[in-house]
Design an enzyme around this catalytic site. Sequence first.
Site, mmCIF file in Angstrom:
data_model
loop_
_atom_site.group_PDB
_atom_site.id
_atom_site.type_symbol
_atom_site.label_atom_id
_atom_site.label_comp_id
_atom_site.label_asym_id
_atom_site.label_seq_id
_atom_site.Cartn_x
_atom_site.Cartn_y
_atom_site.Cartn_z
ATOM 1 N N GLU A 257 15.758 -3.461 1.707
ATOM 2 C CA GLU A 257 15.608 -4.629 2.587
ATOM 3 C C GLU A 257 14.417 -5.391 2.011
ATOM 4 O O GLU A 257 13.290 -4.913 2.083
ATOM 5 C CB GLU A 257 15.287 -4.196 4.017
ATOM 6 C CG GLU A 257 16.266 -3.220 4.642
ATOM 7 C CD GLU A 257 17.614 -3.827 4.895
ATOM 8 O OE1 GLU A 257 17.693 -5.059 5.023
ATOM 9 O OE2 GLU A 257 18.592 -3.070 4.937
ATOM 10 N N CYS A 296 10.191 -9.800 8.492
ATOM 11 C CA CYS A 296 11.195 -10.054 7.463
ATOM 12 C C CYS A 296 12.261 -11.010 7.969
ATOM 13 O O CYS A 296 12.935 -11.672 7.190
ATOM 14 C CB CYS A 296 11.819 -8.743 7.033
ATOM 15 S SG CYS A 296 12.370 -7.751 8.427
HETATM 16 P P1 NAP Z 1 5.523 -4.128 -1.239
HETATM 17 O O1 NAP Z 1 4.254 -4.449 -1.893
HETATM 18 O O2 NAP Z 1 6.753 -4.232 -2.016
HETATM 19 O O3 NAP Z 1 5.328 -2.663 -0.650
HETATM 20 C C1 NAP Z 1 6.331 -2.050 0.104
HETATM 21 C C2 NAP Z 1 6.190 -0.534 -0.003
HETATM 22 O O4 NAP Z 1 6.421 -0.129 -1.351
HETATM 23 C C3 NAP Z 1 4.802 -0.020 0.352
HETATM 24 O O5 NAP Z 1 4.954 1.209 1.045
HETATM 25 C C4 NAP Z 1 4.173 0.224 -1.000
HETATM 26 O O6 NAP Z 1 3.198 1.218 -0.970
HETATM 27 C C5 NAP Z 1 5.371 0.719 -1.779
HETATM 28 N N1 NAP Z 1 5.252 0.624 -3.216
HETATM 29 C C6 NAP Z 1 4.755 -0.386 -3.949
HETATM 30 N N2 NAP Z 1 4.886 -0.108 -5.250
HETATM 31 C C7 NAP Z 1 5.478 1.103 -5.336
HETATM 32 C C8 NAP Z 1 5.869 1.947 -6.403
HETATM 33 N N3 NAP Z 1 5.698 1.580 -7.665
HETATM 34 N N4 NAP Z 1 6.432 3.137 -6.120
HETATM 35 C C9 NAP Z 1 6.633 3.533 -4.852
HETATM 36 N N5 NAP Z 1 6.263 2.786 -3.795
HETATM 37 C C10 NAP Z 1 5.704 1.579 -4.037
HETATM 38 O O7 NAP Z 1 5.743 -5.031 0.027
HETATM 39 P P2 NAP Z 1 4.694 -5.393 1.163
HETATM 40 O O8 NAP Z 1 3.736 -6.361 0.607
HETATM 41 O O9 NAP Z 1 4.191 -4.169 1.824
HETATM 42 O O10 NAP Z 1 5.643 -6.104 2.202
HETATM 43 C C11 NAP Z 1 5.864 -7.493 2.195
HETATM 44 C C12 NAP Z 1 7.219 -7.813 1.680
HETATM 45 O O11 NAP Z 1 8.178 -6.987 2.314
HETATM 46 C C13 NAP Z 1 7.653 -9.225 1.975
HETATM 47 O O12 NAP Z 1 8.167 -9.782 0.809
HETATM 48 C C14 NAP Z 1 8.736 -9.107 3.004
HETATM 49 O O13 NAP Z 1 9.736 -10.071 2.898
HETATM 50 C C15 NAP Z 1 9.289 -7.761 2.734
HETATM 51 N N6 NAP Z 1 9.814 -7.176 3.939
HETATM 52 C C16 NAP Z 1 11.145 -7.094 4.081
HETATM 53 C C17 NAP Z 1 11.696 -6.530 5.225
HETATM 54 C C18 NAP Z 1 13.165 -6.411 5.402
HETATM 55 O O14 NAP Z 1 13.624 -5.716 6.309
HETATM 56 N N7 NAP Z 1 13.966 -7.063 4.601
HETATM 57 C C19 NAP Z 1 10.858 -6.062 6.218
HETATM 58 C C20 NAP Z 1 9.492 -6.175 6.039
HETATM 59 C C21 NAP Z 1 8.981 -6.732 4.889
HETATM 60 P P3 NAP Z 1 1.644 0.852 -0.899
HETATM 61 O O15 NAP Z 1 1.423 0.141 0.362
HETATM 62 O O16 NAP Z 1 1.010 2.194 -0.944
HETATM 63 O O17 NAP Z 1 1.391 0.009 -2.109
#
Ligand code: NAP
Length: 675
Positions: A257, A296
């Site tokens: 997502e 989101c």
């Molecule tokens: P993110 O930076 O992609 O992080 C999401 C998750 O991935 C976090 O738990 C992060 O851990 C983990 N992560 C990052 N790099 C990783 C890797 N190499 N290996 C394993 N895990 C890894 O996203 P965010 O900034 O937290 O969230 C914002 C984004 O999420 C926005 O773009 C939003 O649109 C999207 N979002 C989408 C939905 C949906 O349902 N479609 C819902 C909410 C948010 P760490 O925090 O430890 O880095």
Amino acid sequence: MSRLLQSYVTGNWYSAPAEGSPVYSAVDGSEIARISSSGLDYAGAVDHARSIGGPALAALTFHDRAAALKQLGQTLLADKTEFYELSRATGATDRDSGIDIDGGVGTLLSYASRARRELPHSTTVLDGNVEKLGKTGTFLGQHIYTSRRGVAVQINAFNFPVWGFLEKLAPAFIAGLPTIVKPAGQTAYLTELVFRRIVESGLLPEGSVQLVCGSGQPLLEHLGGQDSILFTGSAGTARVLRTHPAVVANGVRFSAETDSLNASILGPDITSGSDEFELFVKQLVVEMTAKAGQKCTAIRRAFVPHALMDDVIAAAKQRLAKVVTGPDATEGIVMGALVSVEQRDEVLQAVRALSKSCEIVFGSTEPPVGPGAYLSPILLRCKDNAAEEPHEIEPFGPVATVIGYDDTAEVIDLAARGQGSLVASVVTGDSAVARDIVLGIAPYHGRVLVLDTVDAKESTGHGSPLPVLVHGGPGRAGGGEELGGIRAVLHHMQRTAVQGSPEVLTAVGDRWVAGSRQTEDGTHPFRKDLGQLVLGDTIVGGPRRVTLDDIAHFAEFTGDTFYAHTDPDAAAANPLFGGIVAHGYLVVSLAAGLFVDPAPGPVLANFGVDNLRFLTPVKADDELTVTLTVKQITPRDNADYGEVRWDANVTNQNDESVATYDVLTLVSKPKKTIS
Ligand code: NAP
């Protein structure tokens, strides 16, 4: 120094032997916790899930798992005050916390209730009908779902530290799949607190849920073909995870997502100042400010007929001017902080990029002075709807862009330029407009809300994913599909086509299949309780001749004097009947008269029929025979009775089926004896 968050793996709380990275409060920037997973036994966690959690869940039926989730939901609700308190540090107002905390628990309870009502009291699900694969019916096929023998690894975004993990846990748990939760670092302290209460409750079997506070990446190399990754976050991270060598090589199921440029469309039929106009503007402002726009599903693109652009912007500005931002204690607050100063900077950078083709009409890129990651809402007006920026850049904060359009066809094209989104809403008072737009944009969306004055009062709103409806979207939104009632449970299971003889399919599916053994042992099955009945127990009733008098009597008695039952000439002209025929319901009623054993006994009630089909017309002097066979037995945990599904086949003197259906009854459990 603040507390180091712990992980819960292999049955123990784990503290990393490291200082960890600081996690800051969104409200005042103070250090609230530290986080590290260094030294964590990732391989052990995955093995624990597979070897302890999986078998523990496999020993429970869907109903048992549902009962555990229900109790867990009630327990968490009792503790929610402390969750709300800690949630404030994430920048959430109490209204925001309601979406996250109550929304998460509500999802658990919804799955508990659905699973009890819609899944059997067993561990497998039958999918679809039995397929006849040979001429005589000795070779059949049946699709079944079984629990996978792996682990579901959740990697979650920061914005919903509670709902985000509970909405994924609920369907996986019901499906019998153990889960490892990896929350986003920025808000993991709230997930850890809720998780602690879950472990303390002792309600979920050991190994069925584990928590990793820290890095999730090392988990991936231990995953295989029975495992799945459920990711929520940015499209960039999704790409990294999806292409991880172990994920690719081992065929790990991957569901994402990700970003979403959700649209809200004001219909071309709407006039300025109308009720629908107000609904549109109000919803836009709610979606910009709830969770400070860090949802989101929030509206990023507001599509408005060109002629109404000025009016919509003026009305939205009026509402936005009343928005107060600040710590939750502030009187009149409607918007909290973003999760961190870094997140705010990212949002402002996105706004600057949008400014290439859009102008700011409310708010500014200068954040307020003072501590905390606060930001006023920012509304933009798109100067050229053909520009790329508003359809490509997702400012993950309290930001939306108003974009003009000329006609329905154009707005459908513009919405599609988001390249796949989680949700869109259409505000219109015209069902034909709604139909055109819904069918035009549906291929690009996981959910579409049509808002009008009829449903507005009850509507759950644009931004609320619901447990019973699909959450997810195609393309840029990640291509995943979560929630949606039992659909989401089945996503966690393996569907297998099983081919075999009727006897084998009866044994595999625990449901009697036509062609397998039928037993008439001299005792009417209605005299047997739930403990005595077995699949295949059968009673044959009849034959019974149907007379013209029966048909006339039934017509007069019920008032169903449809010509095919009462008018010989008209019935003769009917291309399907060629003469008077018996009512289908007369056939079913006569069949009941042939199989029922009337005296009080274990059968308590008939609560319906399923799959009723009238296959061959019944004429006067036809002779009916009914064969009633025990098809499925489902005990209820919380009652002294269970459900028995009977296969009913009514045949005529030529052995042709004239009606087939399932009779649904409630039957007593064996009486308890006191020794
Ligand atoms: P993110 O930076 O992609 O992080 C999401 C998750 O991935 C976090 O738990 C992060 O851990 C983990 N992560 C990052 N790099 C990783 C890797 N190499 N290996 C394993 N895990 C890894 O996203 P965010 O900034 O937290 O969230 C914002 C984004 O999420 C926005 O773009 C939003 O649109 C999207 N979002 C989408 C939905 C949906 O349902 N479609 C819902 C909410 C948010 P760490 O925090 O430890 O880095």
